[in-house]
Write a protein that holds these residues in place. Structure first.
Motif, mmCIF file in Angstrom:
data_model
loop_
_atom_site.group_PDB
_atom_site.id
_atom_site.type_symbol
_atom_site.label_atom_id
_atom_site.label_comp_id
_atom_site.label_asym_id
_atom_site.label_seq_id
_atom_site.Cartn_x
_atom_site.Cartn_y
_atom_site.Cartn_z
ATOM 1 N N GLY A 67 51.132 41.930 26.757
ATOM 2 C CA GLY A 67 51.722 41.006 27.426
ATOM 3 C C GLY A 67 50.826 40.189 28.007
ATOM 4 N N SER A 68 51.308 39.208 29.197
ATOM 5 C CA SER A 68 50.756 38.302 29.853
ATOM 6 C C SER A 68 49.574 39.050 30.708
ATOM 7 C CB SER A 68 51.534 37.720 30.753
ATOM 8 O OG SER A 68 52.070 36.715 30.044
ATOM 9 N N HIS B 220 46.956 34.699 27.141
ATOM 10 C CA HIS B 220 47.335 34.942 25.547
ATOM 11 C C HIS B 220 46.364 34.644 24.595
ATOM 12 C CE1 HIS B 220 51.608 36.830 26.601
ATOM 13 N NE2 HIS B 220 51.440 36.109 27.638
ATOM 14 N N ARG C 145 51.046 36.764 22.653
ATOM 15 C CA ARG C 145 52.456 36.801 21.661
ATOM 16 C C ARG C 145 53.018 35.589 22.087
ATOM 17 N NH1 ARG C 145 54.943 40.297 26.044
ATOM 18 N NH2 ARG C 145 55.498 41.724 24.164
ATOM 19 N N HIS D 257 56.292 33.028 22.834
ATOM 20 C CA HIS D 257 57.647 33.159 23.588
ATOM 21 C C HIS D 257 58.425 31.841 23.223
ATOM 22 C CE1 HIS D 257 54.198 34.766 26.129
ATOM 23 N NE2 HIS D 257 55.101 35.334 26.723
ATOM 24 N N TYR E 73 60.080 29.793 25.126
ATOM 25 C CA TYR E 73 59.745 28.555 25.893
ATOM 26 C C TYR E 73 58.572 27.753 25.287
ATOM 27 C CZ TYR E 73 56.249 31.468 28.270
ATOM 28 O OH TYR E 73 55.105 32.289 28.481
ATOM 29 N N ASN F 96 54.584 44.058 28.480
ATOM 30 C CA ASN F 96 55.039 42.901 29.025
ATOM 31 C C ASN F 96 54.606 43.057 30.435
ATOM 32 O OD1 ASN F 96 57.415 43.652 30.280
ATOM 33 N ND2 ASN F 96 58.169 43.895 28.250
ATOM 34 N N ALA F 97 54.389 41.797 31.078
ATOM 35 C CA ALA F 97 54.497 41.418 32.525
ATOM 36 C C ALA F 97 55.885 41.259 32.915
ATOM 37 C CB ALA F 97 53.396 40.377 32.832
ATOM 38 N N TYR G 204 65.381 46.414 30.818
ATOM 39 C CA TYR G 204 64.573 45.265 30.740
ATOM 40 C C TYR G 204 65.610 44.280 30.169
ATOM 41 C CZ TYR G 204 60.984 41.650 29.031
ATOM 42 O OH TYR G 204 60.376 40.604 28.875
ATOM 43 N N PHE H 28 60.897 30.752 36.617
ATOM 44 C CA PHE H 28 61.294 31.801 36.992
ATOM 45 C C PHE H 28 62.616 31.664 37.537
ATOM 46 C CE2 PHE H 28 56.573 32.092 37.411
ATOM 47 C CZ PHE H 28 56.459 33.296 36.937
ATOM 48 N N MET I 87 60.305 37.541 29.958
ATOM 49 C CA MET I 87 60.515 36.449 29.002
ATOM 50 C C MET I 87 60.297 36.789 27.501
ATOM 51 S SD MET I 87 59.079 33.073 31.467
ATOM 52 C CE MET I 87 59.337 33.366 32.972
ATOM 53 N N HIS J 272 52.472 32.319 38.003
ATOM 54 C CA HIS J 272 51.825 33.146 36.836
ATOM 55 C C HIS J 272 50.498 33.562 37.374
ATOM 56 C CE1 HIS J 272 51.355 33.915 32.491
ATOM 57 N NE2 HIS J 272 50.229 33.094 32.526
ATOM 58 N N VAL K 297 50.931 36.861 38.658
ATOM 59 C CA VAL K 297 51.274 37.785 37.426
ATOM 60 C C VAL K 297 49.998 38.332 36.491
ATOM 61 C CG1 VAL K 297 52.365 37.755 35.071
ATOM 62 C CG2 VAL K 297 53.508 37.148 36.905
#
Ligand SMILES: O=P(O)(O)O[C@@H]1C[C@H](O)[C@@H](CO)O1
Length: 324
Positions: free
Chosen positions: A65-66, A97, A117, A119, A121, A148-149, A225, A233, A252, A290, A293
């Motif tokens: 994940g992030s 990533h 990964r 996404h 978006y 994931n985050a 999840y 967000f 996400m 972000h 995160v």
């Protein structure tokens, strides 16, 4: 709309039928829903390309994940493939990533790790985001570990906690978007796969024990999840609604990867690192971003490396060695 061809990202194919904008016989729509899904042969081609260059068969696939790409740094005898060099592969566009597929050994088990990964978006349709899972399957992977985050919605979750995913709510699926949309490829799995046993209960239980062994005490949980499309967000009202629906963490990603993995009969473990607390009050002064995160992921780097290594060791001893 038969007979209409299009070329997007170098792939040509027939428009899948919902296009209303055709000029000179070509589909004029260039959005992601009008891309043609990968054929089985394309996934096979990608898997063959990698198999020919990797001298072992990976058994476990890990998706970082992030900010969690350091999980791949502990692989022994690593063989790296930047996504841009792999036939048919999308490329990563998000900070945190790296965009590399790394093969190697973790706890003496041959694994493949996605350092980065895809996404929704980023502009990729869900089937494209989840495509590497099918490549892993054709290479021999039978166990997926998706990380994931995520924002913590549950009142007891703190930044740095781990939530083992016991279930998900497929919000994008509620809106009619699913990685399995389109003609079903029976060679991967059935048209209507069940999803009520998506996450391996025994591995969740073992994950909790491992977390406690690593000193997490009250900082390891099991929960639900959900994945939203992003990239923004969530609003306060959205988060309150998700909480009422029973979601414990929001992100996400992951859900479409898990659906694709279960469709092709891969066993799944997924966990979220809680990187920020979801803001449920209108008078809060904070705003998620972000950077926080990524900071939270960095803070937990070492612990997560140990956590994943121990889980893989357990999977190896309890399952892989028995089957081989
Ligand atoms: O790839 P994951 O789901 O870990 O990434 C999360 C969701 C967004 O991509 C990003 C937001 O900070 O982190």
């Amino acid at each position: 709309m038969t007979g209409v061809t299009k070329i997007i990202n170098g792939n040509s194919g027939k428009c899948n039928g919902h296009c209303k904008s055709v000029e000179n016989g070509n589909c004029q729509r260039k959005d992601s829903t009008h891309e043609e899904n990968y054929t089985y042969e394309m996934i096979q081609q990608t898997a063959n390309y990698l198999s020919q260059r990797v001298p072992f068969e990976p058994k476990i696939g890990i998706i970082c994940g992030s900010g969690l790409g350091s999980l791949a740094q502990q692989l022994k005898q690593p063989i790296e493939f930047p996504y841009s060099t792999i036939p048919n592969f999308p490329v990563s566009t998000v900070e945190g990533h790296a965009g590399k597929l790394i093969f190697g050994f973790l706890s003496n088990v041959p694994v493949v790790c996605m350092q980065g990964r895809f996404h929704f978006y980023e502009g990729y349709p869900l089937w494209k985001c989840a495509m590497p899972v099918r490549v892993m399957k054709l290479m021999g992977v039978c166990q997926l570990i998706a990380t994931n985050a995520a924002g913590g919605l549950h009142k007891n979750y703190k930044v740095g906690d781990i939530m083992l995913v016991k279930d998900h709510i497929n919000m994008m699926g509620f809106a009619g978007n699913n990685p399995l949309q389109g003609p079903n490829e029976e060679r991967f799995g059935p048209r209507f796969p069940p999803m009520n046993k998506a996450y391996d209960k025994e591995l969740i239980q073992r994950g909790i024990e491992i977390g406690k062994e690593l000193g997490l005490k009250d900082n390891i949980h099991t929960g639900v999840y959900t994945c939203l499309g992003g990239p923004n967000f969530e609003t306060v009202a959205e988060l309150r609604a998700l909480k009422m629906l029973g979601c414990d963490a929001v992100g996400m990603s992951t859900v479409h990867e898990v659906i694709t993995a279960r469709h092709c009969d891969m066993n799944v473990l997924a966990f979220s690192l809680i990187t920020n607390e979801c803001i449920l009050e209108y008078d809060s002064q904070s705003e998620p971003n972000h950077e926080e995160v990524m900071d939270a992921a960095k803070m937990r780097e070492e612990l997560l490396q140990k956590f994943v290594a121990k889980i893989i060791d357990y999977i190896n001893k309890s399952r892989l060695t028995q089957n081989s």
